[in-house]
Design a protein around this motif. Sequence first.
Motif, PDB file in Angstrom:
ATOM      1  N   VAL A  33     -19.008  66.793  27.285  1.00 35.09           N
ATOM      2  CA  VAL A  33     -18.098  65.780  26.738  1.00 35.09           C
ATOM      3  C   VAL A  33     -17.067  66.426  25.819  1.00 35.09           C
ATOM      4  O   VAL A  33     -15.878  66.071  25.840  1.00 35.09           O
ATOM      5  CB  VAL A  33     -18.900  64.705  25.978  1.00 35.09           C
ATOM      6  N   LEU A  34     -17.497  67.386  25.006  1.00 34.18           N
ATOM      7  CA  LEU A  34     -16.590  68.039  24.059  1.00 34.18           C
ATOM      8  C   LEU A  34     -15.398  68.675  24.759  1.00 34.18           C
ATOM      9  O   LEU A  34     -14.288  68.683  24.221  1.00 34.18           O
ATOM     10  CB  LEU A  34     -17.364  69.096  23.263  1.00 34.18           C
ATOM     11  N   TYR A  35     -15.600  69.217  25.946  1.00 37.13           N
ATOM     12  CA  TYR A  35     -14.518  69.877  26.663  1.00 37.13           C
ATOM     13  C   TYR A  35     -13.387  68.908  27.002  1.00 37.13           C
ATOM     14  O   TYR A  35     -12.207  69.280  26.969  1.00 37.13           O
ATOM     15  CB  TYR A  35     -15.031  70.503  27.956  1.00 37.13           C
ATOM     16  N   TYR A  36     -13.731  67.677  27.342  1.00 43.18           N
ATOM     17  CA  TYR A  36     -12.691  66.688  27.659  1.00 43.18           C
ATOM     18  C   TYR A  36     -11.787  66.450  26.443  1.00 43.18           C
ATOM     19  O   TYR A  36     -10.560  66.336  26.578  1.00 43.18           O
ATOM     20  CB  TYR A  36     -13.325  65.363  28.098  1.00 43.18           C
ATOM     21  N   GLY A  37     -12.385  66.387  25.253  1.00 45.27           N
ATOM     22  CA  GLY A  37     -11.590  66.199  24.052  1.00 45.27           C
ATOM     23  C   GLY A  37     -10.703  67.387  23.742  1.00 45.27           C
ATOM     24  O   GLY A  37      -9.528  67.223  23.381  1.00 45.27           O
ATOM     25  N   LEU A  38     -11.241  68.593  23.890  1.00 45.23           N
ATOM     26  CA  LEU A  38     -10.442  69.796  23.636  1.00 45.23           C
ATOM     27  C   LEU A  38      -9.275  69.894  24.616  1.00 45.23           C
ATOM     28  O   LEU A  38      -8.155  70.282  24.233  1.00 45.23           O
ATOM     29  CB  LEU A  38     -11.321  71.033  23.735  1.00 45.23           C
ATOM     30  N   GLU A  39      -9.511  69.529  25.860  1.00 46.98           N
ATOM     31  CA  GLU A  39      -8.429  69.551  26.845  1.00 46.98           C
ATOM     32  C   GLU A  39      -7.368  68.503  26.521  1.00 46.98           C
ATOM     33  O   GLU A  39      -6.162  68.755  26.696  1.00 46.98           O
ATOM     34  CB  GLU A  39      -9.005  69.319  28.238  1.00 46.98           C
ATOM     35  N   ALA A  40      -7.795  67.335  26.028  1.00 47.65           N
ATOM     36  CA  ALA A  40      -6.836  66.296  25.646  1.00 47.65           C
ATOM     37  C   ALA A  40      -5.968  66.757  24.478  1.00 47.65           C
ATOM     38  O   ALA A  40      -4.758  66.488  24.435  1.00 47.65           O
ATOM     39  CB  ALA A  40      -7.577  65.010  25.281  1.00 47.65           C
ATOM     40  N   ILE A  41      -6.560  67.454  23.531  1.00 45.56           N
ATOM     41  CA  ILE A  41      -5.813  67.988  22.389  1.00 45.56           C
ATOM     42  C   ILE A  41      -4.792  69.020  22.858  1.00 45.56           C
ATOM     43  O   ILE A  41      -3.622  68.988  22.453  1.00 45.56           O
ATOM     44  CB  ILE A  41      -6.794  68.594  21.362  1.00 45.56           C
ATOM     45  N   ARG A  42      -5.212  69.931  23.707  1.00 45.54           N
ATOM     46  CA  ARG A  42      -4.288  70.940  24.256  1.00 45.54           C
ATOM     47  C   ARG A  42      -3.140  70.280  25.012  1.00 45.54           C
ATOM     48  O   ARG A  42      -1.970  70.668  24.854  1.00 45.54           O
ATOM     49  CB  ARG A  42      -5.058  71.865  25.183  1.00 45.54           C
ATOM     50  N   MET A 103      -7.703  63.733  14.096  1.00 55.59           N
ATOM     51  CA  MET A 103      -9.144  63.885  13.947  1.00 55.59           C
ATOM     52  C   MET A 103      -9.811  63.250  15.162  1.00 55.59           C
ATOM     53  O   MET A 103      -9.625  62.066  15.437  1.00 55.59           O
ATOM     54  CB  MET A 103      -9.655  63.239  12.660  1.00 55.59           C
ATOM     55  N   TYR A 104     -10.586  64.053  15.882  1.00 57.90           N
ATOM     56  CA  TYR A 104     -11.133  63.640  17.169  1.00 57.90           C
ATOM     57  C   TYR A 104     -12.660  63.783  17.115  1.00 57.90           C
ATOM     58  O   TYR A 104     -13.175  64.871  16.904  1.00 57.90           O
ATOM     59  CB  TYR A 104     -10.559  64.547  18.277  1.00 57.90           C
ATOM     60  N   LEU A 105     -13.368  62.675  17.299  1.00 54.24           N
ATOM     61  CA  LEU A 105     -14.823  62.721  17.321  1.00 54.24           C
ATOM     62  C   LEU A 105     -15.280  63.322  18.649  1.00 54.24           C
ATOM     63  O   LEU A 105     -14.978  62.791  19.724  1.00 54.24           O
ATOM     64  CB  LEU A 105     -15.413  61.328  17.138  1.00 54.24           C
ATOM     65  N   GLY A 106     -16.022  64.427  18.567  1.00 50.89           N
ATOM     66  CA  GLY A 106     -16.321  65.220  19.745  1.00 50.89           C
ATOM     67  C   GLY A 106     -17.220  64.561  20.760  1.00 50.89           C
ATOM     68  O   GLY A 106     -17.335  65.041  21.895  1.00 50.89           O
ATOM     69  N   ASP A 107     -17.880  63.453  20.397  1.00 50.67           N
ATOM     70  CA  ASP A 107     -18.727  62.756  21.363  1.00 50.67           C
ATOM     71  C   ASP A 107     -18.035  61.527  21.941  1.00 50.67           C
ATOM     72  O   ASP A 107     -18.673  60.722  22.627  1.00 50.67           O
ATOM     73  CB  ASP A 107     -20.062  62.359  20.731  1.00 50.67           C
ATOM     74  N   ASN A 108     -16.741  61.382  21.687  1.00 54.45           N
ATOM     75  CA  ASN A 108     -15.980  60.272  22.256  1.00 54.45           C
ATOM     76  C   ASN A 108     -15.334  60.708  23.564  1.00 54.45           C
ATOM     77  O   ASN A 108     -14.913  61.861  23.721  1.00 54.45           O
ATOM     78  CB  ASN A 108     -14.907  59.789  21.287  1.00 54.45           C
ATOM     79  N   PHE A 109     -15.255  59.762  24.469  1.00 54.81           N
ATOM     80  CA  PHE A 109     -14.723  60.034  25.806  1.00 54.81           C
ATOM     81  C   PHE A 109     -13.554  59.088  26.039  1.00 54.81           C
ATOM     82  O   PHE A 109     -13.715  57.868  26.027  1.00 54.81           O
ATOM     83  CB  PHE A 109     -15.820  59.807  26.853  1.00 54.81           C
ATOM     84  N   LEU A 110     -12.360  59.664  26.218  1.00 52.25           N
ATOM     85  CA  LEU A 110     -11.136  58.873  26.328  1.00 52.25           C
ATOM     86  C   LEU A 110     -10.336  59.353  27.523  1.00 52.25           C
ATOM     87  O   LEU A 110      -9.836  60.474  27.538  1.00 52.25           O
ATOM     88  CB  LEU A 110     -10.303  59.025  25.042  1.00 52.25           C
ATOM     89  N   ILE A 111     -10.256  58.507  28.548  1.00 58.59           N
ATOM     90  CA  ILE A 111      -9.482  58.860  29.743  1.00 58.59           C
ATOM     91  C   ILE A 111      -8.000  58.628  29.481  1.00 58.59           C
ATOM     92  O   ILE A 111      -7.611  57.623  28.885  1.00 58.59           O
ATOM     93  CB  ILE A 111      -9.960  58.040  30.959  1.00 58.59           C
ATOM     94  N   GLY A 112      -7.175  59.554  29.914  1.00 63.71           N
ATOM     95  CA  GLY A 112      -5.739  59.422  29.742  1.00 63.71           C
ATOM     96  C   GLY A 112      -5.172  60.292  28.646  1.00 63.71           C
ATOM     97  O   GLY A 112      -3.956  60.374  28.475  1.00 63.71           O
ATOM     98  N   TYR A 217      -9.715  53.907  29.550  1.00 64.56           N
ATOM     99  CA  TYR A 217     -11.160  53.850  29.363  1.00 64.56           C
ATOM    100  C   TYR A 217     -11.583  54.670  28.151  1.00 64.56           C
ATOM    101  O   TYR A 217     -11.150  55.807  27.969  1.00 64.56           O
ATOM    102  CB  TYR A 217     -11.848  54.383  30.627  1.00 64.56           C
ATOM    103  N   TRP A 218     -12.456  54.083  27.322  1.00 64.50           N
ATOM    104  CA  TRP A 218     -12.982  54.770  26.147  1.00 64.50           C
ATOM    105  C   TRP A 218     -14.456  54.449  25.978  1.00 64.50           C
ATOM    106  O   TRP A 218     -14.882  53.317  26.220  1.00 64.50           O
ATOM    107  CB  TRP A 218     -12.240  54.345  24.882  1.00 64.50           C
ATOM    108  N   ARG A 219     -15.223  55.451  25.608  1.00 64.45           N
ATOM    109  CA  ARG A 219     -16.625  55.248  25.281  1.00 64.45           C
ATOM    110  C   ARG A 219     -17.059  56.223  24.183  1.00 64.45           C
ATOM    111  O   ARG A 219     -16.637  57.376  24.153  1.00 64.45           O
ATOM    112  CB  ARG A 219     -17.529  55.496  26.494  1.00 64.45           C
ATOM    113  N   ASP A 220     -17.892  55.728  23.277  1.00 68.56           N
ATOM    114  CA  ASP A 220     -18.666  56.575  22.389  1.00 68.56           C
ATOM    115  C   ASP A 220     -19.938  56.919  23.160  1.00 68.56           C
ATOM    116  O   ASP A 220     -20.719  56.026  23.512  1.00 68.56           O
ATOM    117  CB  ASP A 220     -18.988  55.808  21.113  1.00 68.56           C
ATOM    118  N   THR A 221     -20.150  58.201  23.456  1.00 67.98           N
ATOM    119  CA  THR A 221     -21.234  58.590  24.364  1.00 67.98           C
ATOM    120  C   THR A 221     -22.564  58.795  23.641  1.00 67.98           C
ATOM    121  O   THR A 221     -23.379  59.625  24.054  1.00 67.98           O
ATOM    122  CB  THR A 221     -20.859  59.872  25.124  1.00 67.98           C
ATOM    123  N   GLY A 222     -22.799  58.032  22.611  1.00 70.13           N
ATOM    124  CA  GLY A 222     -24.012  58.226  21.830  1.00 70.13           C
ATOM    125  C   GLY A 222     -25.263  57.638  22.437  1.00 70.13           C
ATOM    126  O   GLY A 222     -26.366  57.886  21.943  1.00 70.13           O
TER     127      GLY A 222
END
Length: 355
Positions: A33-42, A103-112, A217-222
Amino acid sequence: MKALVLAGGKGTRLRPLTYTSAKQLVPVANKPVLYYGLEAIRDAGITSVGIIVGETGPEVRRAVGDGSRFGLEVTYIPQEAPLGLAHCVLIARDFLADDPFVMYLGDNFLIGGIADQVSAFRAGGYDAQILLTRVAEPQFYGVAELGPAGEIIALEEKPAAPRSDLAIVGVYLFSPVVHQAVRAIGPSDRGELEITDAIQWLIRKGHSVQSHMVSGYWRDTGRLQDMLECNRIVLESVDRDIKGAVDTLSEITGRVVIAPGAVVENSILRGPIVIGADTKISSAYVGPFTSIGADCVVQNAEIEYSIVLDGSSVDGVSRIAHSLIGRNVEVSRASGPPYTHELMVGDHSRIQVRS
Protein backbone atom coordinates in the motif's frame (compact mmCIF):
# COMPACT_ATOMS: atom_id res chain seq x y z
CA MET A 1 7.26 21.47 -1.84
CA LYS A 2 7.97 18.44 0.35
CA ALA A 3 6.03 15.39 1.51
CA LEU A 4 5.71 13.86 4.96
CA VAL A 5 4.62 10.22 4.82
CA LEU A 6 3.42 8.54 7.99
CA ALA A 7 4.52 4.90 8.20
CA GLY A 8 4.54 4.31 11.94
CA GLY A 9 1.65 3.15 14.10
CA LYS A 10 0.83 -0.30 15.42
CA GLY A 11 -1.86 -1.46 12.97
CA THR A 12 -3.96 -3.04 15.72
CA ARG A 13 -6.94 -3.69 13.42
CA LEU A 14 -4.86 -5.98 11.21
CA ARG A 15 -3.34 -8.09 13.98
CA PRO A 16 -1.79 -10.64 14.16
CA LEU A 17 -0.35 -9.77 10.73
CA THR A 18 1.00 -6.45 11.99
CA TYR A 19 2.84 -7.98 14.94
CA THR A 20 5.56 -8.93 12.47
CA SER A 21 4.93 -6.60 9.54
CA ALA A 22 4.24 -2.92 8.95
CA LYS A 23 0.61 -2.32 8.04
CA GLN A 24 1.73 0.04 5.26
CA LEU A 25 3.55 -2.87 3.58
CA VAL A 26 0.57 -5.21 3.33
CA PRO A 27 0.18 -5.70 -0.44
CA VAL A 28 -2.70 -4.73 -2.69
CA ALA A 29 -2.46 -6.59 -6.01
CA ASN A 30 0.99 -7.78 -4.85
CA LYS A 31 2.29 -4.24 -4.28
CA PRO A 32 2.58 -2.68 -0.78
CA VAL A 33 0.00 0.00 0.00
CA LEU A 34 2.82 2.41 0.87
CA TYR A 35 4.20 2.20 -2.67
CA TYR A 36 0.97 3.57 -4.15
CA GLY A 37 1.27 6.66 -1.95
CA LEU A 38 4.93 7.23 -2.80
CA GLU A 39 4.14 6.95 -6.50
CA ALA A 40 1.27 9.44 -6.12
CA ILE A 41 3.64 11.91 -4.43
CA ARG A 42 6.22 11.53 -7.21
CA ASP A 43 3.56 11.95 -9.91
CA ALA A 44 2.52 15.23 -8.25
CA GLY A 45 6.03 16.57 -8.85
CA ILE A 46 7.31 16.20 -5.27
CA THR A 47 10.66 14.46 -4.80
CA SER A 48 11.80 15.29 -1.24
CA VAL A 49 10.02 12.92 1.16
CA GLY A 50 10.32 12.41 4.89
CA ILE A 51 8.98 9.11 6.22
CA ILE A 52 7.93 8.83 9.85
CA VAL A 53 8.81 5.35 11.14
CA GLY A 54 8.15 3.54 14.42
CA GLU A 55 8.65 -0.01 15.64
CA THR A 56 8.56 -1.39 12.09
CA GLY A 57 11.09 1.17 10.85
CA PRO A 58 13.73 -1.38 9.78
CA GLU A 59 11.21 -3.17 7.56
CA VAL A 60 10.04 0.09 5.98
CA ARG A 61 13.66 1.12 5.35
CA ARG A 62 14.38 -2.20 3.63
CA ALA A 63 11.27 -1.87 1.45
CA VAL A 64 11.77 1.76 0.39
CA GLY A 65 15.53 2.24 0.61
CA ASP A 66 16.77 5.67 -0.35
CA GLY A 67 13.70 6.24 -2.52
CA SER A 68 15.59 6.22 -5.81
CA ARG A 69 13.48 3.36 -7.21
CA PHE A 70 10.51 5.74 -7.01
CA GLY A 71 12.41 8.80 -8.22
CA LEU A 72 12.43 10.22 -4.69
CA GLU A 73 14.94 11.38 -2.09
CA VAL A 74 13.88 9.85 1.22
CA THR A 75 14.76 10.95 4.76
CA TYR A 76 13.68 8.73 7.67
CA ILE A 77 12.36 10.35 10.85
CA PRO A 78 12.01 8.02 13.88
CA GLN A 79 9.03 8.43 16.20
CA GLU A 80 9.55 6.80 19.60
CA ALA A 81 5.81 6.19 20.13
CA PRO A 82 2.61 6.84 18.15
CA LEU A 83 1.78 10.18 19.78
CA GLY A 84 -0.52 11.59 17.10
CA LEU A 85 -0.42 13.05 13.60
CA ALA A 86 0.41 16.53 14.85
CA HIS A 87 3.32 15.06 16.78
CA CYS A 88 4.67 13.75 13.45
CA VAL A 89 4.70 17.32 12.12
CA LEU A 90 6.38 18.47 15.30
CA ILE A 91 9.29 16.02 15.09
CA ALA A 92 9.70 16.61 11.34
CA ARG A 93 10.32 20.34 11.80
CA ASP A 94 13.98 20.26 10.76
CA PHE A 95 13.25 18.23 7.64
CA LEU A 96 10.25 20.33 6.58
CA ALA A 97 12.01 23.64 7.32
CA ASP A 98 9.85 26.50 5.96
CA ASP A 99 8.53 24.66 2.93
CA PRO A 100 4.88 23.86 2.24
CA PHE A 101 4.21 20.14 2.36
CA VAL A 102 1.72 17.35 1.84
CA MET A 103 1.17 14.96 4.72
CA TYR A 104 0.18 11.52 3.46
CA LEU A 105 -0.93 8.67 5.73
CA GLY A 106 0.95 5.64 4.43
CA ASP A 107 -1.90 3.18 4.97
CA ASN A 108 -4.38 5.22 2.91
CA PHE A 109 -5.27 4.14 -0.59
CA LEU A 110 -6.33 6.85 -3.05
CA ILE A 111 -6.96 6.13 -6.72
CA GLY A 112 -6.22 8.99 -9.09
CA GLY A 113 -3.25 10.43 -7.25
CA ILE A 114 -2.90 13.86 -5.65
CA ALA A 115 -1.60 16.01 -8.53
CA ASP A 116 -4.86 17.97 -8.82
CA GLN A 117 -4.99 18.58 -5.08
CA VAL A 118 -1.39 19.83 -4.99
CA SER A 119 -2.04 22.16 -7.93
CA ALA A 120 -5.16 23.57 -6.27
CA PHE A 121 -3.27 24.16 -3.03
CA ARG A 122 -0.46 25.99 -4.78
CA ALA A 123 -2.84 28.11 -6.83
CA GLY A 124 -5.10 28.96 -3.87
CA GLY A 125 -2.39 30.14 -1.51
CA TYR A 126 -4.12 28.44 1.42
CA ASP A 127 -2.61 27.79 4.83
CA ALA A 128 -4.13 24.32 4.84
CA GLN A 129 -6.11 22.18 2.44
CA ILE A 130 -7.98 19.12 3.70
CA LEU A 131 -9.17 16.33 1.41
CA LEU A 132 -12.73 15.17 1.99
CA THR A 133 -15.02 12.47 0.68
CA ARG A 134 -18.66 11.58 1.32
CA VAL A 135 -19.23 8.44 3.39
CA ALA A 136 -22.27 6.48 4.50
CA GLU A 137 -21.25 6.28 8.18
CA PRO A 138 -19.48 9.53 9.09
CA GLN A 139 -19.60 8.73 12.81
CA PHE A 140 -16.60 6.46 12.29
CA TYR A 141 -14.40 9.19 10.76
CA GLY A 142 -13.10 12.66 11.34
CA VAL A 143 -15.88 14.88 9.94
CA ALA A 144 -15.71 18.38 8.43
CA GLU A 145 -18.29 21.16 8.38
CA LEU A 146 -17.97 23.58 5.48
CA GLY A 147 -18.80 27.21 4.93
CA PRO A 148 -20.44 28.64 1.79
CA ALA A 149 -17.15 28.98 -0.13
CA GLY A 150 -15.93 25.46 0.71
CA GLU A 151 -13.84 26.68 3.61
CA ILE A 152 -13.63 24.40 6.63
CA ILE A 153 -15.29 25.95 9.65
CA ALA A 154 -15.22 23.01 12.07
CA LEU A 155 -13.83 19.50 12.48
CA GLU A 156 -15.05 16.69 14.72
CA GLU A 157 -13.36 13.37 15.43
CA LYS A 158 -15.83 10.44 15.24
CA PRO A 159 -18.84 12.48 16.40
CA ALA A 160 -21.91 10.73 17.82
CA ALA A 161 -24.14 13.11 15.84
CA PRO A 162 -22.21 14.15 12.70
CA ARG A 163 -22.99 17.56 11.22
CA SER A 164 -22.14 16.35 7.72
CA ASP A 165 -21.24 13.23 5.76
CA LEU A 166 -17.84 14.62 4.77
CA ALA A 167 -15.04 12.41 6.07
CA ILE A 168 -11.42 13.53 6.27
CA VAL A 169 -9.18 11.65 3.85
CA GLY A 170 -5.67 10.87 5.09
CA VAL A 171 -3.97 13.46 2.86
CA TYR A 172 -3.38 17.02 4.11
CA LEU A 173 -1.57 20.02 2.62
CA PHE A 174 -0.04 22.68 4.84
CA SER A 175 1.89 25.92 4.68
CA PRO A 176 4.65 26.48 7.26
CA VAL A 177 2.18 28.20 9.61
CA VAL A 178 1.06 24.75 10.78
CA HIS A 179 4.27 24.54 12.82
CA GLN A 180 2.86 27.26 15.09
CA ALA A 181 -0.34 25.26 15.45
CA VAL A 182 1.28 21.96 16.47
CA ARG A 183 3.35 23.77 19.11
CA ALA A 184 0.29 25.55 20.47
CA ILE A 185 -1.97 22.55 21.13
CA GLY A 186 -1.88 20.04 23.96
CA PRO A 187 -2.53 16.30 24.06
CA SER A 188 -6.08 15.04 23.61
CA ASP A 189 -7.91 12.76 26.04
CA ARG A 190 -6.16 9.78 24.47
CA GLY A 191 -2.75 11.38 25.05
CA GLU A 192 -2.00 12.32 21.44
CA LEU A 193 -1.39 15.56 19.57
CA GLU A 194 -4.31 15.53 17.14
CA ILE A 195 -3.97 17.09 13.71
CA THR A 196 -7.65 18.05 13.90
CA ASP A 197 -6.85 20.19 16.96
CA ALA A 198 -4.01 21.87 15.05
CA ILE A 199 -6.35 22.62 12.14
CA GLN A 200 -8.96 24.01 14.54
CA TRP A 201 -6.24 26.29 15.92
CA LEU A 202 -5.56 27.56 12.39
CA ILE A 203 -9.28 28.25 11.91
CA ARG A 204 -9.58 30.11 15.22
CA LYS A 205 -6.58 32.28 14.32
CA GLY A 206 -8.16 33.28 11.03
CA HIS A 207 -5.93 31.27 8.69
CA SER A 208 -7.37 29.97 5.43
CA VAL A 209 -8.32 26.30 5.63
CA GLN A 210 -9.90 25.05 2.42
CA SER A 211 -11.50 21.76 1.45
CA HIS A 212 -10.92 19.67 -1.67
CA MET A 213 -13.41 16.97 -2.56
CA VAL A 214 -12.09 13.57 -3.59
CA SER A 215 -14.20 12.16 -6.40
CA GLY A 216 -12.22 8.93 -6.87
CA TYR A 217 -11.86 5.84 -4.74
CA TRP A 218 -10.40 6.17 -1.24
CA ARG A 219 -9.94 3.73 1.61
CA ASP A 220 -8.15 3.62 4.94
CA THR A 221 -6.71 0.10 4.71
CA GLY A 222 -6.69 -0.53 8.44
CA ARG A 223 -9.25 -3.37 8.34
CA LEU A 224 -9.46 -6.70 6.52
CA GLN A 225 -12.54 -5.75 4.52
CA ASP A 226 -10.86 -2.54 3.36
CA MET A 227 -7.75 -4.41 2.21
CA LEU A 228 -9.84 -6.88 0.22
CA GLU A 229 -11.91 -4.09 -1.33
CA CYS A 230 -8.78 -2.17 -2.39
CA ASN A 231 -7.40 -5.37 -3.84
CA ARG A 232 -10.61 -5.81 -5.83
CA ILE A 233 -10.53 -2.26 -7.17
CA VAL A 234 -6.92 -2.51 -8.37
CA LEU A 235 -7.40 -5.96 -9.91
CA GLU A 236 -10.33 -4.67 -11.94
CA SER A 237 -7.87 -2.50 -13.87
CA VAL A 238 -5.11 -5.04 -14.58
CA ASP A 239 -4.39 -6.25 -18.10
CA ARG A 240 -3.90 -9.88 -18.96
CA ASP A 241 -0.19 -10.68 -18.81
CA ILE A 242 0.98 -14.27 -18.67
CA LYS A 243 4.75 -14.66 -18.34
CA GLY A 244 4.81 -17.86 -16.28
CA ALA A 245 4.32 -21.44 -17.53
CA VAL A 246 0.77 -22.72 -18.05
CA ASP A 247 0.13 -26.31 -19.13
CA THR A 248 -2.52 -27.42 -21.64
CA LEU A 249 -4.76 -28.88 -18.93
CA SER A 250 -5.30 -25.48 -17.32
CA GLU A 251 -8.09 -23.01 -18.09
CA ILE A 252 -7.30 -19.29 -17.90
CA THR A 253 -10.22 -16.88 -18.17
CA GLY A 254 -10.25 -13.08 -18.06
CA ARG A 255 -7.64 -10.64 -16.81
CA VAL A 256 -4.97 -12.84 -15.28
CA VAL A 257 -1.41 -11.78 -14.45
CA ILE A 258 1.12 -14.59 -13.99
CA ALA A 259 4.64 -13.43 -13.09
CA PRO A 260 7.83 -14.98 -14.49
CA GLY A 261 8.81 -18.24 -12.87
CA ALA A 262 5.26 -19.10 -11.80
CA VAL A 263 3.85 -22.48 -12.85
CA VAL A 264 0.17 -23.37 -13.39
CA GLU A 265 -0.75 -27.03 -13.78
CA ASN A 266 -4.17 -28.64 -14.22
CA SER A 267 -5.92 -25.63 -12.69
CA ILE A 268 -8.70 -23.14 -13.34
CA LEU A 269 -7.87 -19.43 -13.01
CA ARG A 270 -10.68 -16.91 -13.40
CA GLY A 271 -9.63 -13.29 -13.33
CA PRO A 272 -9.04 -10.73 -12.36
CA ILE A 273 -6.20 -12.26 -10.37
CA VAL A 274 -2.45 -11.79 -9.88
CA ILE A 275 -0.02 -14.64 -9.33
CA GLY A 276 3.45 -13.77 -8.03
CA ALA A 277 6.86 -14.92 -9.23
CA ASP A 278 7.92 -18.54 -8.64
CA THR A 279 4.51 -19.53 -7.28
CA LYS A 280 3.05 -22.93 -8.13
CA ILE A 281 -0.68 -23.49 -8.75
CA SER A 282 -1.50 -27.19 -9.10
CA SER A 283 -4.90 -28.93 -9.41
CA ALA A 284 -6.52 -25.83 -7.93
CA TYR A 285 -9.18 -23.21 -8.55
CA VAL A 286 -8.23 -19.56 -8.12
CA GLY A 287 -11.24 -17.30 -8.43
CA PRO A 288 -11.78 -13.59 -9.06
CA PHE A 289 -10.22 -10.79 -7.02
CA THR A 290 -7.39 -12.90 -5.62
CA SER A 291 -3.74 -11.88 -5.23
CA ILE A 292 -1.19 -14.59 -4.52
CA GLY A 293 2.33 -13.47 -3.68
CA ALA A 294 5.72 -14.85 -4.68
CA ASP A 295 7.04 -18.31 -3.77
CA CYS A 296 3.61 -19.63 -2.79
CA VAL A 297 2.02 -23.03 -3.37
CA VAL A 298 -1.70 -23.57 -3.97
CA GLN A 299 -2.60 -27.17 -4.71
CA ASN A 300 -5.72 -29.30 -4.48
CA ALA A 301 -7.45 -26.20 -3.14
CA GLU A 302 -10.00 -23.49 -3.98
CA ILE A 303 -9.55 -19.83 -3.15
CA GLU A 304 -11.14 -16.55 -4.25
CA TYR A 305 -11.55 -12.92 -3.16
CA SER A 306 -8.46 -13.24 -0.97
CA ILE A 307 -4.90 -12.04 -0.48
CA VAL A 308 -2.06 -14.51 0.09
CA LEU A 309 1.34 -13.11 1.01
CA ASP A 310 4.77 -14.39 -0.02
CA GLY A 311 5.98 -17.85 0.90
CA SER A 312 2.64 -19.32 1.98
CA SER A 313 0.98 -22.57 0.99
CA VAL A 314 -2.65 -23.69 0.73
CA ASP A 315 -2.93 -27.44 0.30
CA GLY A 316 -6.05 -29.62 0.12
CA VAL A 317 -8.46 -27.00 1.44
CA SER A 318 -11.74 -25.80 -0.02
CA ARG A 319 -13.20 -23.30 -0.07
CA ILE A 320 -11.28 -20.23 1.08
CA ALA A 321 -12.76 -16.77 0.47
CA HIS A 322 -12.67 -13.25 1.99
CA SER A 323 -9.33 -14.08 3.62
CA LEU A 324 -5.94 -12.48 4.23
CA ILE A 325 -3.17 -15.05 4.68
CA GLY A 326 0.17 -13.74 5.93
CA ARG A 327 3.72 -14.58 4.97
CA ASN A 328 5.11 -18.13 5.29
CA VAL A 329 1.77 -19.54 6.46
CA GLU A 330 0.76 -23.17 5.96
CA VAL A 331 -2.93 -23.92 5.44
CA SER A 332 -3.53 -27.65 4.99
CA ARG A 333 -6.12 -30.34 5.36
CA ALA A 334 -5.88 -32.73 8.30
CA SER A 335 -5.79 -36.38 7.25
CA GLY A 336 -7.63 -39.29 8.83
CA PRO A 337 -10.06 -39.48 11.75
CA PRO A 338 -11.05 -37.90 13.98
CA TYR A 339 -12.37 -35.21 11.62
CA THR A 340 -11.41 -32.22 13.70
CA HIS A 341 -9.96 -28.79 13.07
CA GLU A 342 -6.33 -28.54 14.16
CA LEU A 343 -5.24 -24.94 14.74
CA MET A 344 -2.14 -23.08 15.90
CA VAL A 345 -3.26 -19.45 16.01
CA GLY A 346 -1.61 -16.32 17.34
CA ASP A 347 -3.10 -13.55 19.46
CA HIS A 348 -5.89 -11.41 18.01
CA SER A 349 -6.53 -13.82 15.14
CA ARG A 350 -9.94 -14.57 13.65
CA ILE A 351 -10.91 -17.91 12.14
CA GLN A 352 -14.31 -18.91 10.80
CA VAL A 353 -15.00 -22.59 10.07
CA ARG A 354 -18.05 -24.27 8.66
CA SER A 355 -18.71 -27.60 10.34
